[in-house]
Design a protein around this motif. Sequence first.
Motif, PDB file in Angstrom:
ATOM      1  N   HIS A 179       0.835  -1.206   0.000  1.00 56.53           N
ATOM      2  CA  HIS A 179       0.000   0.000   0.000  1.00 56.53           C
ATOM      3  C   HIS A 179       0.871   1.258   0.000  1.00 56.53           C
ATOM      4  O   HIS A 179       0.546   2.249  -0.662  1.00 56.53           O
ATOM      5  N   ALA A 180       1.964   1.232   0.759  1.00 56.41           N
ATOM      6  CA  ALA A 180       2.869   2.393   0.826  1.00 56.41           C
ATOM      7  C   ALA A 180       3.478   2.680  -0.543  1.00 56.41           C
ATOM      8  O   ALA A 180       3.567   3.843  -0.967  1.00 56.41           O
ATOM      9  N   GLU A 181       3.893   1.631  -1.248  1.00 61.43           N
ATOM     10  CA  GLU A 181       4.482   1.796  -2.581  1.00 61.43           C
ATOM     11  C   GLU A 181       3.446   2.332  -3.565  1.00 61.43           C
ATOM     12  O   GLU A 181       3.727   3.247  -4.349  1.00 61.43           O
ATOM     13  N   GLN A 182       2.241   1.784  -3.506  1.00 58.17           N
ATOM     14  CA  GLN A 182       1.182   2.238  -4.415  1.00 58.17           C
ATOM     15  C   GLN A 182       0.782   3.675  -4.114  1.00 58.17           C
ATOM     16  O   GLN A 182       0.503   4.455  -5.034  1.00 58.17           O
ATOM     17  N   LEU A 183       0.755   4.039  -2.829  1.00 55.89           N
ATOM     18  CA  LEU A 183       0.407   5.413  -2.461  1.00 55.89           C
ATOM     19  C   LEU A 183       1.461   6.393  -2.965  1.00 55.89           C
ATOM     20  O   LEU A 183       1.127   7.463  -3.497  1.00 55.89           O
ATOM     21  N   ALA A 184       2.740   6.040  -2.824  1.00 57.38           N
ATOM     22  CA  ALA A 184       3.813   6.917  -3.309  1.00 57.38           C
ATOM     23  C   ALA A 184       3.684   7.132  -4.811  1.00 57.38           C
ATOM     24  O   ALA A 184       3.841   8.246  -5.317  1.00 57.38           O
ATOM     25  N   LEU A 185       3.381   6.057  -5.545  1.00 53.96           N
ATOM     26  CA  LEU A 185       3.213   6.152  -6.992  1.00 53.96           C
ATOM     27  C   LEU A 185       2.019   7.036  -7.343  1.00 53.96           C
ATOM     28  O   LEU A 185       2.111   7.929  -8.198  1.00 53.96           O
ATOM     29  N   ALA A 186       0.884   6.797  -6.684  1.00 55.30           N
ATOM     30  CA  ALA A 186      -0.339   7.550  -6.986  1.00 55.30           C
ATOM     31  C   ALA A 186      -0.169   9.035  -6.665  1.00 55.30           C
ATOM     32  O   ALA A 186      -0.599   9.903  -7.444  1.00 55.30           O
ATOM     33  N   GLN A 187       0.440   9.339  -5.523  1.00 55.94           N
ATOM     34  CA  GLN A 187       0.655  10.746  -5.161  1.00 55.94           C
ATOM     35  C   GLN A 187       1.573  11.437  -6.158  1.00 55.94           C
ATOM     36  O   GLN A 187       1.340  12.593  -6.535  1.00 55.94           O
ATOM     37  N   TYR A 188       2.619  10.750  -6.560  1.00 55.86           N
ATOM     38  CA  TYR A 188       3.546  11.326  -7.532  1.00 55.86           C
ATOM     39  C   TYR A 188       2.816  11.688  -8.818  1.00 55.86           C
ATOM     40  O   TYR A 188       2.959  12.796  -9.345  1.00 55.86           O
ATOM     41  N   HIS A 189       2.027  10.761  -9.326  1.00 53.20           N
ATOM     42  CA  HIS A 189       1.300  11.013 -10.569  1.00 53.20           C
ATOM     43  C   HIS A 189       0.235  12.089 -10.393  1.00 53.20           C
ATOM     44  O   HIS A 189      -0.025  12.874 -11.322  1.00 53.20           O
TER      45      HIS A 189
END
Length: 350
Positions: free
Chosen positions: A283-293
């Motif tokens: 979830h942490a990795e996916q959140l970092a990706l989503a926030q970046y985009h």
Amino acid sequence: VIGNLEARLALAQLELISASPEKAEAWLTDDPPALLSSIRVREDDDNESALLVDEAMVRQIYDVLFHALNQQGDVDGATQAIEDLAVLVGDSSEDLAAQRMSILKTAIENLKQSENIEETDFVAAKKMSNEITSDASTVPTSTILWLGESWAQVGERAENNEIAKESARMAAELYGDAILRDGFPRNSLQTAQLRRIELLRRSGEVMQSIKQIEDMLADEPNVFALQIAAAQSLEQVAVEYKRPSDLLAAIDGPSGFSPIWGWGKLVTTLHASLYSAGGTPRHAEQLALAQYHLFRCRYQLASQIKDPRERMQQLADVERALSKRIATMDKKNDWYRKYAALYDQISGRK
């Protein structure tokens, strides 16, 4: 004469064992006399001056030639060798299947390891791949999937954009063929579908990838990996066409009744999931990706505002929010560098 033939074959075999395929080929093909043009298997062969030898020796000769050419990455030459053998001894197409696959595997491995993929090598491997899969019903599902993933990896390495897109297109098609087969393992289905969606995007078939994702999300809207793939596809459309409406769709999801969330809802939902009792590093990795985009889309949207004052204000808002996010990040995290690079791009644009 037979003794000379056996000697040349033995020397070719030695060169092949010694990892000198070029020399092995030369012992069989160079004049005088070219060994391959000096033999026949059948007594009624038109070339009556050729030496009549038994089938076992002919197979040995062509086996050495096949491996010598294959090791050199000569797809056309290796293919012609097995075709010539089939004519000499009467093998059927089914008998050649293993050799064809061996040629293709070598050709694809050479493409994957190449620093700069040559178009001629790519075309030769593509032709062989198409021939093998022309009747896909005769090819095992595992082989279809192997081919799909192999072409996907070729596309990832290719610097030539056309080769990269064509490789991705072929890979997506092969994954699609495998998924539709009866008995495709259910526990691998979503992984294969996600890979195909990614390949469709890379091949330029973005709208097709979005349609497939929407169909899947209609039944399972809470699959984060699918929602991320959907938002990435929408963002790709936005970048390609430079339309604010497409950026808004990537941020907030398409208008209407689409099951696609967009980066905004993804960030909110992933944040809640991460800090719940069931939160995981994934979830942490996916959140970092989503926030970046999400930051990147907001930046691109602000950059397209025509009014200078409003554009500066919106860019400042994105920069301020991004600065706060960076301040909370571990500097050793890979995402920190990406976020910092985006911040530099925004602050330099103002």
